[in-house]
Write an enzyme that holds these catalytic residues in place. Structure first.
Site, mmCIF file in Angstrom:
data_model
loop_
_atom_site.group_PDB
_atom_site.id
_atom_site.type_symbol
_atom_site.label_atom_id
_atom_site.label_comp_id
_atom_site.label_asym_id
_atom_site.label_seq_id
_atom_site.Cartn_x
_atom_site.Cartn_y
_atom_site.Cartn_z
ATOM 1 N N HIS A 63 -26.031 53.706 36.660
ATOM 2 C CA HIS A 63 -26.022 55.532 36.243
ATOM 3 C C HIS A 63 -24.804 55.971 35.733
ATOM 4 O O HIS A 63 -24.540 56.651 34.762
ATOM 5 C CB HIS A 63 -26.457 56.233 37.638
ATOM 6 N N ASP A 105 -30.954 59.769 34.429
ATOM 7 C CA ASP A 105 -31.221 60.094 35.569
ATOM 8 C C ASP A 105 -32.684 59.529 35.960
ATOM 9 O O ASP A 105 -32.623 58.981 36.879
ATOM 10 C CB ASP A 105 -31.346 61.789 35.634
#
Length: 138
Positions: A63, A105
């Site tokens: 991420h 996300d």
């Protein structure tokens, strides 16, 4: 009590897509990102260094890398648009930055969900001094 204090401090800086990220994690992984992932391993939470400690920590590492590739965007404040179609998150909208951040996300939320069985409480509030190994490239 210490955990509640940490969550309160983290909430002070939350804005933009971080709120949306929390919402996506809740929708996809059925867990609170703040309570489960805000201070986990070497990469879940503010900053990130060393090597990921397990599959969950690797979700945060990937991420962070994804956010790093979001050129000319501020991932922590850009809002984005998404919808749910047949139980899946679909990122959309006219803002390329927003769409890119949404995809980062979404991938992390799916990764968290897929790695719930390997979540290890020993990495919650993991001391940064244990994250000194040479980091791997994104």
């Amino acid at each position: 009590m210490r955990t509640l204090w940490i969550v309160a401090v983290l909430l002070l800086g939350v804005e933009g897509s971080l709120v949306q990220f929390e919402t996506l994690i809740m929708k996809v992984a059925k867990r609170s990102g703040l309570l489960w992932y805000s201070a986990y391993g070497c990469y879940c939470g503010w900053g990130g260094h060393g090597r990921p400690q397990d599959a969950t920590d690797r979700c945060c590492f990937v991420h962070d890398c994804c956010y790093g590739k979001a050129t000319d965007c501020n991932p922590k404040t850009v809002s984005y648009t998404y919808s749910e179609e047949n139980g899946e998150i679909v990122c959309g909208g006219d803002d390329p930055c927003g769409t890119q951040i949404c995809e980062c996300d979404k991938a992390a939320a799916i990764c968290f969900r897929d790695n719930i069985p390997s979540y290890d409480n020993k990495y919650w509030l993991f001391p940064p001094k244990n994250c000194r190994e040479e980091p791997e490239p994104c």
